[in-house]
Scaffold this active site. Structure first.
Site, PDB file in Angstrom:
ATOM      1  N   PHE A   1       0.858  -1.182   0.000  1.00 36.00           N
ATOM      2  CA  PHE A   1       0.000   0.000   0.000  1.00 36.00           C
ATOM      3  C   PHE A   1       0.895   1.233   0.000  1.00 36.00           C
ATOM      4  CE2 PHE A   1      -4.497   1.021   0.475  1.00 36.00           C
ATOM      5  CZ  PHE A   1      -5.074  -0.196   0.127  1.00 36.00           C
TER       6      PHE A   1
ATOM      7  N   GLN B   1      -7.841  14.807   2.685  1.00 32.21           N
ATOM      8  CA  GLN B   1      -7.166  13.965   1.709  1.00 32.21           C
ATOM      9  C   GLN B   1      -7.988  13.712   0.448  1.00 32.21           C
ATOM     10  OE1 GLN B   1      -6.412   9.490   2.485  1.00 32.21           O
ATOM     11  NE2 GLN B   1      -4.397  10.431   2.419  1.00 32.21           N
TER      12      GLN B   1
ATOM     13  N   HIS C   1      -8.083  11.156  -2.560  1.00 34.18           N
ATOM     14  CA  HIS C   1      -7.556   9.864  -2.988  1.00 34.18           C
ATOM     15  C   HIS C   1      -7.345   9.957  -4.494  1.00 34.18           C
ATOM     16  CE1 HIS C   1      -7.238   5.627  -3.805  1.00 34.18           C
ATOM     17  NE2 HIS C   1      -7.319   5.329  -2.526  1.00 34.18           N
TER      18      HIS C   1
ATOM     19  N   LEU D   1     -14.715   5.088  -5.131  1.00 31.59           N
ATOM     20  CA  LEU D   1     -13.314   4.742  -4.944  1.00 31.59           C
ATOM     21  C   LEU D   1     -12.882   3.498  -5.701  1.00 31.59           C
ATOM     22  CD1 LEU D   1     -10.987   5.878  -3.162  1.00 31.59           C
ATOM     23  CD2 LEU D   1     -11.356   3.884  -1.725  1.00 31.59           C
TER      24      LEU D   1
ATOM     25  N   GLU E   1      -6.617   1.741  -3.430  1.00 34.82           N
ATOM     26  CA  GLU E   1      -5.179   1.701  -3.664  1.00 34.82           C
ATOM     27  C   GLU E   1      -4.691   0.253  -3.800  1.00 34.82           C
ATOM     28  OE1 GLU E   1      -3.482   4.761  -1.186  1.00 34.82           O
ATOM     29  OE2 GLU E   1      -1.759   3.465  -0.897  1.00 34.82           O
TER      30      GLU E   1
ATOM     31  N   ARG F   1      -0.768   9.313  -1.019  1.00 36.56           N
ATOM     32  CA  ARG F   1      -1.908   9.818  -1.794  1.00 36.56           C
ATOM     33  C   ARG F   1      -1.819  11.288  -2.178  1.00 36.56           C
ATOM     34  NH1 ARG F   1      -6.418   6.517   1.697  1.00 36.56           N
ATOM     35  NH2 ARG F   1      -5.882   4.532   0.747  1.00 36.56           N
TER      36      ARG F   1
ATOM     37  N   HIS G   1     -11.660  12.227   0.020  1.00 26.29           N
ATOM     38  CA  HIS G   1     -11.708  10.907   0.620  1.00 26.29           C
ATOM     39  C   HIS G   1     -11.712  10.897   2.138  1.00 26.29           C
ATOM     40  CE1 HIS G   1     -11.180   6.612   0.742  1.00 26.29           C
ATOM     41  NE2 HIS G   1     -10.013   6.699   1.358  1.00 26.29           N
TER      42      HIS G   1
ATOM     43  N   ARG H   1      -2.856  11.064   5.523  1.00 22.15           N
ATOM     44  CA  ARG H   1      -2.952   9.711   6.072  1.00 22.15           C
ATOM     45  C   ARG H   1      -2.422   8.680   5.069  1.00 22.15           C
ATOM     46  NH1 ARG H   1      -6.620   5.508   5.505  1.00 22.15           N
ATOM     47  NH2 ARG H   1      -8.253   6.690   4.464  1.00 22.15           N
TER      48      ARG H   1
HETATM   49  C1  LIG Z   1     -14.815   4.073  -0.124  1.00 20.43           C
HETATM   50  C2  LIG Z   1     -13.853   4.091   1.033  1.00 20.43           C
HETATM   51  C3  LIG Z   1     -12.867   3.129   1.127  1.00 20.43           C
HETATM   52  C4  LIG Z   1     -11.977   3.144   2.206  1.00 20.43           C
HETATM   53  N1  LIG Z   1     -11.026   2.170   2.286  1.00 20.43           N
HETATM   54  C5  LIG Z   1     -10.205   2.144   3.364  1.00 20.43           C
HETATM   55  C6  LIG Z   1      -9.269   1.095   3.533  1.00 20.43           C
HETATM   56  O1  LIG Z   1      -9.184   0.162   2.743  1.00 20.43           O
HETATM   57  N2  LIG Z   1      -8.473   1.119   4.618  1.00 20.43           N
HETATM   58  C7  LIG Z   1      -8.525   2.119   5.539  1.00 20.43           C
HETATM   59  O2  LIG Z   1      -7.777   2.081   6.513  1.00 20.43           O
HETATM   60  N3  LIG Z   1      -9.421   3.125   5.401  1.00 20.43           N
HETATM   61  C8  LIG Z   1     -10.259   3.153   4.351  1.00 20.43           C
HETATM   62  N4  LIG Z   1     -11.169   4.170   4.231  1.00 20.43           N
HETATM   63  C9  LIG Z   1     -11.331   5.113   5.327  1.00 20.43           C
HETATM   64  C10 LIG Z   1     -12.109   4.467   6.457  1.00 20.43           C
HETATM   65  O3  LIG Z   1     -12.952   3.485   5.945  1.00 20.43           O
HETATM   66  C11 LIG Z   1     -12.950   5.472   7.239  1.00 20.43           C
HETATM   67  O4  LIG Z   1     -12.145   6.528   7.630  1.00 20.43           O
HETATM   68  C12 LIG Z   1     -13.537   4.810   8.462  1.00 20.43           C
HETATM   69  O5  LIG Z   1     -14.234   3.648   8.108  1.00 20.43           O
HETATM   70  C13 LIG Z   1     -14.434   5.722   9.272  1.00 20.43           C
HETATM   71  O6  LIG Z   1     -14.973   4.951  10.322  1.00 20.43           O
HETATM   72  P1  LIG Z   1     -15.723   5.614  11.546  1.00 20.43           P
HETATM   73  O7  LIG Z   1     -16.028   4.513  12.495  1.00 20.43           O
HETATM   74  O8  LIG Z   1     -14.944   6.756  12.050  1.00 20.43           O
HETATM   75  O9  LIG Z   1     -17.045   6.203  10.923  1.00 20.43           O
HETATM   76  P2  LIG Z   1     -18.102   5.624   9.854  1.00 20.43           P
HETATM   77  O10 LIG Z   1     -17.857   4.224   9.496  1.00 20.43           O
HETATM   78  O11 LIG Z   1     -18.178   6.633   8.776  1.00 20.43           O
HETATM   79  O12 LIG Z   1     -19.446   5.646  10.688  1.00 20.43           O
HETATM   80  C14 LIG Z   1     -20.026   6.840  11.147  1.00 20.43           C
HETATM   81  C15 LIG Z   1     -21.208   6.488  11.993  1.00 20.43           C
HETATM   82  O13 LIG Z   1     -21.730   7.656  12.610  1.00 20.43           O
HETATM   83  C16 LIG Z   1     -23.130   7.680  12.484  1.00 20.43           C
HETATM   84  N5  LIG Z   1     -23.555   9.079  12.513  1.00 20.43           N
HETATM   85  C17 LIG Z   1     -22.983  10.139  11.887  1.00 20.43           C
HETATM   86  N6  LIG Z   1     -23.674  11.258  12.160  1.00 20.43           N
HETATM   87  C18 LIG Z   1     -24.684  10.906  12.981  1.00 20.43           C
HETATM   88  C19 LIG Z   1     -25.752  11.609  13.599  1.00 20.43           C
HETATM   89  N7  LIG Z   1     -25.926  12.925  13.439  1.00 20.43           N
HETATM   90  N8  LIG Z   1     -26.623  10.910  14.364  1.00 20.43           N
HETATM   91  C20 LIG Z   1     -26.487   9.574  14.529  1.00 20.43           C
HETATM   92  N9  LIG Z   1     -25.491   8.871  13.964  1.00 20.43           N
HETATM   93  C21 LIG Z   1     -24.621   9.529  13.209  1.00 20.43           C
HETATM   94  C22 LIG Z   1     -23.404   6.967  11.178  1.00 20.43           C
HETATM   95  O14 LIG Z   1     -24.716   6.464  11.151  1.00 20.43           O
HETATM   96  C23 LIG Z   1     -22.365   5.858  11.229  1.00 20.43           C
HETATM   97  O15 LIG Z   1     -22.856   4.765  11.972  1.00 20.43           O
HETATM   98  C24 LIG Z   1     -12.069   4.167   3.171  1.00 20.43           C
HETATM   99  C25 LIG Z   1     -13.057   5.125   3.071  1.00 20.43           C
HETATM  100  C26 LIG Z   1     -13.925   5.103   1.999  1.00 20.43           C
HETATM  101  C27 LIG Z   1     -14.953   6.196   1.915  1.00 20.43           C
END
Ligand SMILES: Cc1cc2nc3c(=O)[nH]c(=O)nc-3n(C[C@H](O)[C@H](O)[C@H](O)COP(=O)(O)OP(=O)(O)OC[C@H]3O[C@@H](n4cnc5c(N)ncnc54)[C@H](O)[C@@H]3O)c2cc1C
Length: 585
Positions: free
Chosen positions: A115, A242, A244, A254, A257, A288, A357, A399
């Site tokens: 990666f 960031q 991507h 997306l 990577e 990135r 991203h 990141r």
């Molecule tokens: C397409 C994509 C691919 C990715 N691939 C990778 C990867 O391969 N490896 C890597 O390390 N990272 C990757 N990332 C980044 C990583 O996935 C995210 O940064 C990470 O999953 C975020 O997780 P989180 O738990 O912080 O929030 P999220 O998984 O975004 O969850 C947010 C939560 O908050 C809740 N929420 C938000 N606002 C409110 C509100 N007002 N009221 C109630 N609930 C609310 C939502 O319902 C949800 O449950 C990727 C990101 C994307 C977009």
């Protein structure tokens, strides 16, 4: 209605669920999510989650620390980065034991792949000299986030966590600097619920929806960040967003990577592997920020490909990997190219462009996920944050891929532990029905407001302007334009009206609130970017093209001032072992 829980976790992505798993059963724990938990954005993560397991080749957590510090362009706090990279190995084994189905290597161990930015020294005697890519990313084909989220969800159910799905959190309740709960409404019927809690954790994810081309799900509107900012607390390093390099052209969806990790190559209109010019050692596996800038540069210099709609793209070629590798290791992302662009990746290259991203910035916390009150490091009692909405800061100005899923499980767990410790002595504070007043008034206002502005117009204008003026490249002039636009949009927001006046699943009302949150996130981002007169990681100022360690080795803390521009304060970066060096790959 008033509910009481020892701890309320807002967000059911990887960070929120990992924290929930950690709360001992004797405490009551509620998780509130605006979407059904497994639909959180974590479920879309494709590429992997990294740890120096050394399953494929020799590696060490110290290598991982160095890469993360360098990848962060020396803005990441080195003490926090050490905590994360050292704990990574345990965290992955723990996920395996929880039941996460990782892909395997020939020996049956967890498989790992390349990666961007993950390297090791070419010569052990020269640890900080020439570095070569190392296989550090653990994965489950290209659906790593999906299996991680489901594994964690199953474990929270086992742990008897109570879920409030499709509840939207609108307010954070504080009393004399201590957090005492949140307010939410049930999206199904707009009923307002008050959640009294001894401890609250925000795990609400990112705000990529502030940009037009983004990989983020529609729910990525930075609600948690906005709520904290509204409560007078700071947001940290929001100017670092960031892009991507490989989003599907025009759509932003997306293409992980992992495609380059498995050997995919970026090409310009002449079929040239252009990354050889920008990052001669690691080429397509450069971090990135650099790859995104290189793509825009190719396009600006006329080596992009002009699409029928007048916008430009470059190509990501995986066709030489062969159908077998593609079908086994990259099934999802090549499926997206087929479905959305009608391209057959086993035979032809995929049109791509950089896509917004990941938020490096967010709610400032210490390594135990306690939210910071100010740039001096004082904490807010009873309030925690983890995951993309938080800024520890382990990602600094840029990141590295696969470090986010890692951040979720390492800091989600640490936050859960810190909360469990806090609950031993914490008490409920008084909360009554009046706590719902602000939310009820806002909802009533949304229903009664009959101005002539449409939510979708304001949002589109915001997203387009952010793309143009606060994207991969920035200038003083563009940022000034963005500030003016933002102030105009904030005024126009006061003049919106809803077309849908119903109380049942009123998604327009939800979007109206999300738009307000996006405007808040944009404010902290743009003002921070305007002020930061240097280029570092994802923040690239064409008028200040160099990194300026003398003046800017510091984190931005933005405080909302409502009727005027936010107040910006600064906190020095924590440096332990690694003095800043020029960032070359
Ligand atoms: C397409 C994509 C691919 C990715 N691939 C990778 C990867 O391969 N490896 C890597 O390390 N990272 C990757 N990332 C980044 C990583 O996935 C995210 O940064 C990470 O999953 C975020 O997780 P989180 O738990 O912080 O929030 P999220 O998984 O975004 O969850 C947010 C939560 O908050 C809740 N929420 C938000 N606002 C409110 C509100 N007002 N009221 C109630 N609930 C609310 C939502 O319902 C949800 O449950 C990727 C990101 C994307 C977009």
């Amino acid at each position: 209605m008033i509910h009481s829980y020892d701890v309320v976790i807002v967000g059911a992505g990887g960070a929120g669920l990992r924290a929930a798993v950690e709360i001992p059963k004797e405490y009551s724990c509620a998780v509130i999510s605006k979407v059904f938990p497994p639909r959180s954005h974590t479920g879309t993560a494709q590429g992997g989650v990294c740890a120096a397991l050394s399953n494929m080749e020799e590696d060490s957590w110290e290598n991982h620390v160095f890469d993360t510090v360098k990848g962060s362009d020396y803005l990441g706090d080195q003490d926090s980065i050490e905590v994360m990279c050292k704990d990574a190995i345990r965290a992955i084994i723990e996920l395996e034991h929880m039941g996460m189905p990782f892909s395997r290597n020939e020996e049956g161990k967890i498989a790992q792949r390349y990666f961007g930015g993950h390297t090791k020294p070419a010569d052990q005697n020269d640890p900080y000299g020439k570095r070569i890519p190392v296989k550090r990313s653990c994965y489950s084909a290209d659906r790593t986030g999906h299996v991680m989220l489901h594994t964690l969800f199953e474990n929270t159910i086992k742990n008897q966590v109570t879920f409030f799905s499709e509840y939207f959190v609108t307010d954070l309740l504080m009393e004399n600097g201590v957090c005492k709960g949140v307010v939410a409404f049930d999206i199904a019927n707009l009923e307002v619920h008050i959640f009294k809690a001894k401890a609250v954790m925000f795990a609400t994810g990112g705000y990529g929806r502030v940009f037009r081309i983004t990989s983020n799900a529609h729910v990525g509107t930075g609600d948690g960040m906005a709520l904290v900012y509204n409560a007078g607390l700071p947001l940290e390093d929001m100017e670092f967003f960031q892009f991507h390099p490989t989003g599907l052209w025009k759509l932003g969806i997306l293409v992980s990577e992992a495609a380059r990790g498995e050997g995919g190559i970026l090409k310009n209109k002449d079929g040239e592997r252009f990354m050889a010019r920008y990052a001669p050692t690691v080429m397509d596996l450069a971090p990135r920020d650099m790859v995104s800038r290189s793509i825009i540069n190719e396009i600006r210099e006329g080596r992009g490909i002009r699409g029928s709609d007048g916008t430009d793209y470059v190509l990501l070629d995986v066709s030489h990997l062969g159908k077998e590798v593609i079908d086994e290791k990259l099934p999802e992302i090549t499926g997206f190219a087929r479905t959305y662009l009608g391209v057959e990746p086993t035979k032809e290259p995929i049109p791509i462009q950089p896509t917004a991203h990941y938020a490096m910035g967010g709610i400032p916390t210490n390594v135990n996920c306690e939210v910071l009150l100010n740039e001096k490091g004082d904490i807010v009692k009873g309030l925690y944050a983890a995951g993309e909405c938080a800024c520890v800061s382990v990602h600094g100005a840029n990141r590295l891929g696969t470090n986010s899923l890692l951040d979720l499980v390492v800091f989600g767990r640490r936050g859960g532990k810190a909360i469990s410790e806090y609950l031993k002595t914490a008490k409920f504070l008084e909360v009554d029905e009046s706590a719902a007043k602000k939310t009820n008034e806002f909802i009533s206002w949304l229903f009664s407001s009959n101005g002539n502005e449409k939510i979708s117009d304001i949002r589109t204008e915001l997203q387009n302007a952010m793309m143009e003026n606060c994207g991969v490249f920035r200038t003083e002039e563009g940022l000034k334009k963005m500030i003016d636009k933002l102030e105009e949009l904030k005024k126009r927001y006061r003049n919106i009206s809803l077309q849908d006046k119903s109380k049942v699943f009123n998604t327009e009302l939800v979007e109206a609130i999300e738009l307000e949150n996006l405007l808040k996130n944009a404010e902290a981002t743009v003002y921070g970017a305007y002020q930061r007169q240097e280029s570092r990681g994802a923040h690239s100022r064409e008028d200040f093209p160099k990194r300026d360690d003398n003046s800017w080795m510091k984190h931005t803390f933005a405080f909302q001032k409502f009727e005027s521009s936010p107040e910006l304060k600064y906190k020095p970066v924590v440096v332990t072992k690694y003095q800043p060096m020029e960032r070359k790959y």
